[in-house]
Design a protein around this motif. Structure first.
Motif, mmCIF file in Angstrom:
data_model
loop_
_atom_site.group_PDB
_atom_site.id
_atom_site.type_symbol
_atom_site.label_atom_id
_atom_site.label_comp_id
_atom_site.label_asym_id
_atom_site.label_seq_id
_atom_site.Cartn_x
_atom_site.Cartn_y
_atom_site.Cartn_z
ATOM 1 N N THR A 125 0.846 -1.207 0.000
ATOM 2 C CA THR A 125 0.000 0.000 0.000
ATOM 3 C C THR A 125 0.879 1.253 0.000
ATOM 4 O O THR A 125 0.649 2.204 -0.758
ATOM 5 C CB THR A 125 -0.922 0.016 1.229
ATOM 6 N N THR A 126 1.905 1.222 0.863
ATOM 7 C CA THR A 126 2.853 2.341 0.898
ATOM 8 C C THR A 126 3.576 2.484 -0.438
ATOM 9 O O THR A 126 3.763 3.602 -0.944
ATOM 10 C CB THR A 126 3.889 2.126 2.012
ATOM 11 N N ALA A 127 3.975 1.348 -1.012
ATOM 12 C CA ALA A 127 4.709 1.380 -2.285
ATOM 13 C C ALA A 127 3.854 1.990 -3.391
ATOM 14 O O ALA A 127 4.359 2.771 -4.209
ATOM 15 C CB ALA A 127 5.144 -0.026 -2.665
ATOM 16 N N ILE A 128 2.565 1.659 -3.414
ATOM 17 C CA ILE A 128 1.679 2.225 -4.445
ATOM 18 C C ILE A 128 1.584 3.742 -4.285
ATOM 19 O O ILE A 128 1.667 4.499 -5.265
ATOM 20 C CB ILE A 128 0.278 1.570 -4.358
ATOM 21 N N ILE A 129 1.419 4.196 -3.029
ATOM 22 C CA ILE A 129 1.354 5.648 -2.774
ATOM 23 C C ILE A 129 2.652 6.320 -3.200
ATOM 24 O O ILE A 129 2.654 7.350 -3.881
ATOM 25 C CB ILE A 129 1.068 5.922 -1.286
ATOM 26 N N GLY A 130 3.775 5.721 -2.795
ATOM 27 C CA GLY A 130 5.074 6.318 -3.106
ATOM 28 C C GLY A 130 5.338 6.379 -4.592
ATOM 29 O O GLY A 130 5.808 7.411 -5.105
ATOM 30 N N VAL A 131 5.061 5.294 -5.312
ATOM 31 C CA VAL A 131 5.317 5.258 -6.751
ATOM 32 C C VAL A 131 4.401 6.239 -7.487
ATOM 33 O O VAL A 131 4.841 6.975 -8.376
ATOM 34 C CB VAL A 131 5.136 3.828 -7.294
ATOM 35 N N LEU A 132 3.120 6.258 -7.097
ATOM 36 C CA LEU A 132 2.186 7.182 -7.750
ATOM 37 C C LEU A 132 2.571 8.639 -7.479
ATOM 38 O O LEU A 132 2.515 9.484 -8.378
ATOM 39 C CB LEU A 132 0.755 6.919 -7.266
ATOM 40 N N ALA A 133 2.961 8.940 -6.236
ATOM 41 C CA ALA A 133 3.361 10.308 -5.899
ATOM 42 C C ALA A 133 4.605 10.716 -6.678
ATOM 43 O O ALA A 133 4.683 11.834 -7.219
ATOM 44 C CB ALA A 133 3.616 10.433 -4.401
ATOM 45 N N THR A 134 5.576 9.801 -6.763
ATOM 46 C CA THR A 134 6.799 10.103 -7.507
ATOM 47 C C THR A 134 6.504 10.318 -8.980
ATOM 48 O O THR A 134 6.977 11.290 -9.593
ATOM 49 C CB THR A 134 7.823 8.966 -7.340
ATOM 50 N N GLY A 135 5.715 9.423 -9.553
ATOM 51 C CA GLY A 135 5.349 9.551 -10.963
ATOM 52 C C GLY A 135 4.593 10.843 -11.242
ATOM 53 O O GLY A 135 4.844 11.527 -12.245
ATOM 54 N N PHE A 136 3.658 11.200 -10.339
ATOM 55 C CA PHE A 136 2.885 12.425 -10.521
ATOM 56 C C PHE A 136 3.786 13.657 -10.482
ATOM 57 O O PHE A 136 3.657 14.564 -11.305
ATOM 58 C CB PHE A 136 1.812 12.526 -9.426
ATOM 59 N N LEU A 137 4.725 13.685 -9.542
ATOM 60 C CA LEU A 137 5.620 14.841 -9.424
ATOM 61 C C LEU A 137 6.552 14.965 -10.628
ATOM 62 O O LEU A 137 6.839 16.079 -11.084
ATOM 63 C CB LEU A 137 6.436 14.738 -8.132
ATOM 64 N N PHE A 138 7.012 13.829 -11.152
ATOM 65 C CA PHE A 138 7.824 13.888 -12.370
ATOM 66 C C PHE A 138 6.996 14.406 -13.543
ATOM 67 O O PHE A 138 7.466 15.199 -14.363
ATOM 68 C CB PHE A 138 8.396 12.508 -12.696
ATOM 69 N N TRP A 139 5.738 13.964 -13.612
ATOM 70 C CA TRP A 139 4.863 14.432 -14.691
ATOM 71 C C TRP A 139 4.580 15.925 -14.559
ATOM 72 O O TRP A 139 4.541 16.658 -15.557
ATOM 73 C CB TRP A 139 3.551 13.652 -14.668
ATOM 74 N N VAL A 140 4.399 16.389 -13.322
ATOM 75 C CA VAL A 140 4.172 17.820 -13.095
ATOM 76 C C VAL A 140 5.349 18.625 -13.631
ATOM 77 O O VAL A 140 5.174 19.677 -14.261
ATOM 78 C CB VAL A 140 3.962 18.109 -11.587
ATOM 79 N N ARG A 141 6.568 18.123 -13.414
ATOM 80 C CA ARG A 141 7.759 18.854 -13.859
ATOM 81 C C ARG A 141 7.908 18.846 -15.371
ATOM 82 O O ARG A 141 8.350 19.825 -15.962
ATOM 83 C CB ARG A 141 9.015 18.243 -13.235
ATOM 84 N N LYS A 142 7.554 17.720 -16.003
ATOM 85 C CA LYS A 142 7.831 17.574 -17.427
ATOM 86 C C LYS A 142 6.602 17.747 -18.321
ATOM 87 O O LYS A 142 6.697 18.297 -19.416
ATOM 88 C CB LYS A 142 8.442 16.179 -17.695
ATOM 89 N N GLY A 143 5.448 17.259 -17.853
ATOM 90 C CA GLY A 143 4.295 17.195 -18.752
ATOM 91 C C GLY A 143 3.174 18.172 -18.486
ATOM 92 O O GLY A 143 2.371 18.463 -19.386
ATOM 93 N N LEU A 144 3.065 18.697 -17.270
ATOM 94 C CA LEU A 144 1.928 19.560 -16.930
ATOM 95 C C LEU A 144 1.985 20.891 -17.677
ATOM 96 O O LEU A 144 0.960 21.374 -18.171
ATOM 97 C CB LEU A 144 1.886 19.800 -15.418
ATOM 98 N N LYS A 145 3.175 21.480 -17.761
ATOM 99 C CA LYS A 145 3.287 22.791 -18.398
ATOM 100 C C LYS A 145 2.851 22.765 -19.864
ATOM 101 O O LYS A 145 2.029 23.605 -20.280
ATOM 102 C CB LYS A 145 4.723 23.305 -18.274
ATOM 103 N N PRO A 146 3.348 21.816 -20.687
ATOM 104 C CA PRO A 146 2.875 21.778 -22.082
ATOM 105 C C PRO A 146 1.365 21.561 -22.183
ATOM 106 O O PRO A 146 0.716 22.133 -23.065
ATOM 107 C CB PRO A 146 3.644 20.589 -22.681
ATOM 108 N N MET A 147 0.809 20.736 -21.266
ATOM 109 C CA MET A 147 -0.622 20.471 -21.316
ATOM 110 C C MET A 147 -1.434 21.732 -21.015
ATOM 111 O O MET A 147 -2.397 22.063 -21.707
ATOM 112 C CB MET A 147 -0.990 19.378 -20.312
ATOM 113 N N LEU A 148 -1.019 22.475 -19.971
ATOM 114 C CA LEU A 148 -1.737 23.691 -19.609
ATOM 115 C C LEU A 148 -1.599 24.765 -20.686
ATOM 116 O O LEU A 148 -2.556 25.493 -20.979
ATOM 117 C CB LEU A 148 -1.202 24.232 -18.273
ATOM 118 N N GLU A 149 -0.406 24.857 -21.286
ATOM 119 C CA GLU A 149 -0.215 25.812 -22.374
ATOM 120 C C GLU A 149 -1.077 25.440 -23.569
ATOM 121 O O GLU A 149 -1.558 26.313 -24.304
ATOM 122 C CB GLU A 149 1.256 25.874 -22.766
ATOM 123 N N GLY A 150 -1.284 24.123 -23.760
ATOM 124 C CA GLY A 150 -2.159 23.671 -24.835
ATOM 125 C C GLY A 150 -3.609 24.072 -24.624
ATOM 126 O O GLY A 150 -4.366 24.255 -25.587
#
Length: 574
Positions: A181-206
């Motif tokens: 359960t902890t691993a799922i939270i940790g992996v999802l949180a890490t993945g989300f934060l990486f996406w925020v850094r790399k993918g969120l900005k282009p999406m919002l600009e779109g």
């Protein structure tokens, strides 16, 4: 020196206006949202209760606003210094005890005193002995160790170690104990934060959002993952399934604390405090100067030492641990429009309000989320390209970088940073002990002299001109002696040796004695020694000694004049 030199707030405070206030308030709001999860996370990394991160981010910021010179630097806990704190304290006291917290206070206080003393005595130049490639190598290795150390929180297991090898062995041994359960939270949180850094900005600009609003939303990513994960743990009672949470955080302002004055403890902390001070200052001044250059503002390194020293002393008096200027939060502060250090003071007010009102809301915050915040932050610091660049440019720099990385990974951050300091100094001594000494000749039709190996030049068989491209001091004086003797001994035609001193900024006593010895030996060979283009301060020092009176040759204003004097065929001035 006026009072405003030591209190920069008196300078920018006189010009403070409503426009600056508005910009600073907006920047403070954005940085506060970002800093809350970061502060909690870095306290966790330092082995301290999460509230220590908040405490270390309130008074230190205010004190830096008073004493610091950067308009955008945001002071507080940072990843590398937090890791160095944990590494230093774990060897002295047991983590989780009251003694550990007191030792953290003492480390901050000692670091503050060191920084303050360096600033008052204007010793900011000491940080220059850490070469940039070595710093980059140390930060890269530290980033890897920090990320590895947080995997235990991502997986919900116990693992310990001060270097990568110890951490890897411990993680593998405890891997079967993974809480999924902890691993799922940790992996999802890490993945989300990486996406925020790399993918969120282009999406919002779109979607057509403005660049300013997009930037703000991207910076609030860590806050969003904190809210989502905390809510999920609370709603689904995941703490009952073994998910480790932050738990109760005191709902109060930073307490008044005192560091330990035990000679034994301070003696053990002295070296770690010095290393933390140097690394913290280098990181802070690099960020401050980069941001200041964008607005053509000036940073005073010695006053920065005083500002950081005051901030660390403030941390030691309010339940914190060592702090410095952080790269990510400073960039956010700058991008958000901070005009003056008052933005930092407003951030401190925001964090104080959070400490008073919001701490009950983070009771169910999973430690895996904080670990994800740290991992995403530090992996951006990992830069292996420094190995490729240093290899192609300088093999000596490459060796220093590689050694720093390997020693840090294999033996821990204290050994790594100590090795980095030592390697930087050795590298400097090695390079300056073998200065570039070029034999030069006259370019036809000019008064310019250039390297005979690079240019088609005019030389005289009985005249040798050597251009020394380094100041002369104890480490390279013998090298110059050998260079001259080797050149003269093999050619009996030589009757004049001219040292072109245009690149020599200083001649120390050891080098002066070497020049005296060179003069005597050349005299025995019936060869005259001349100097040309000697700089004023160097000439002033030489005039105080008897060397010029005993020198067999003369001192010339220009190399062209010296060459004409020694030449059997003098040339007219061009």
């Amino acid at each position: 020196m006026t009072l405003s030199n030591y209190l920069p707030i008196l300078t920018w405070g006189r010009l403070y206006n409503r426009s600056a206030l508005s910009s600073d308030l907006v920047a403070a709001l954005i940085v506060t949202i970002m800093l809350i999860p970061q502060s909690l996370a870095y306290a966790l990394l330092a082995g301290l209760p999460p509230e220590a991160g908040l405490y270390a981010s309130i008074l230190p910021i205010v004190l830096y606003a008073v004493f610091g010179t950067s308009r955008a630097l945001a002071v507080g806990p940072v990843a590398v210094v937090s890791l160095m704190t944990a590494a230093a304290l774990s060897n002295i006291v047991e983590q989780g005890t009251m003694g550990y917290a007191v030792a953290a206070l003492s480390l901050a206080g000692l670091s503050g005193v060191i920084l303050l003393a360096m600033g008052l005595f204007r010793l900011g130049f000491v940080a220059n002995f850490l070469s940039h490639p070595v710093i980059a190598g140390f930060i890269t290795a530290s980033g890897i160790i920090i990320a590895a150390s947080q995997l235990k929180h991502i997986l919900g297991i116990d693992a310990h170690g001060h270097n990568l090898l110890e951490l890897a062995i411990s993680l593998i041994e405890h891997l079967p104990e993974t809480n999924w359960t902890t691993a799922i939270i940790g992996v999802l949180a890490t993945g989300f934060l990486f996406w925020v850094r790399k993918g969120l900005k282009p999406m919002l600009e779109g979607f057509g959002l403005s660049a300013g609003l997009t930037g703000i939303l991207v910076k609030t990513g860590p806050g969003a993952v904190v809210v989502i994960s905390t809510t999920a743990v609370w709603v689904f009672d995941l703490a009952g399934n073994g998910v480790k949470i932050v738990g109760e955080v005191p709902q109060s302002l930073p307490p008044l604390t005192l560091p330990s004055f035990s000679p034994d403890l301070l003696g053990q902390l002295l070296l770690p405090a010095f290393l933390i001070s140097i690394i913290g200052f280098v990181e802070s001044i690099s960020v401050a100067q980069t941001l200041a250059a964008k607005k053509r503002q000036r940073i005073d390194p010695d006053q920065e030492l005083i500002g950081l020293g005051a901030a660390n002393i403030g941390a030691s008096l309010t339940g914190g641990f060592p702090v410095t200027g952080g790269f990510s939060r400073s960039v956010v502060n700058f991008d958000a429009g901070a005009e003056t250090p008052a933005a930092g003071a407003f951030t401190a007010v925001g964090l104080a309000i959070a400490a008073l009102t919001l701490t009950p809301l983070i009771f169910f915050l999973p430690k895996a989320t904080l670990a994800a915040t740290i991992i995403v932050a530090v992996l951006s610091l990992v830069d292996f390209s420094i190995l490729k660049r240093s290899w192609s440019y300088s093999k000596a720099d490459f060796a220093a970088v590689l050694a720093t990385i390997l020693l840090t990974l294999a033996m821990g951050v204290e050994v790594g940073v100590s090795a980095g300091v030592g390697l930087s100094i050795l590298l400097h001594l090695y390079k300056s002990s073998k200065p570039h000494i070029a034999e030069v000749g006259l370019i036809a039709g000019t008064e310019h002299f250039r390297n005979i190996l690079r240019h088609d030049v005019i030389t005289e068989p009985d005249v040798v001109t050597l251009r020394v491209d380094e100041s002369l001091y104890f480490a390279n004086a013998r090298f110059l002696e050998d260079k001259i003797y080797n050149r003269v001994a093999g050619d009996p035609k030589i009757r004049h040796v001219i040292l072109q001193c245009s690149a020599i900024n200083e001649i120390d006593l050891s080098a002066l004695e070497s020049l005296e010895m060179i003069n005597e030996r050349l005299k025995e060979m019936d060869v005259k020694l001349h100097l040309s283009e000697v700089k004023g301060p160097v000439m002033d020092r030489l005039k105080e000694q008897h060397f010029l009176q005993e020198m067999t040759g003369k001192v010339f204003l220009s190399q062209f004049e010296a060459a004409n004097y020694a030449s059997s065929k003098p040339r007219n001035t061009v």
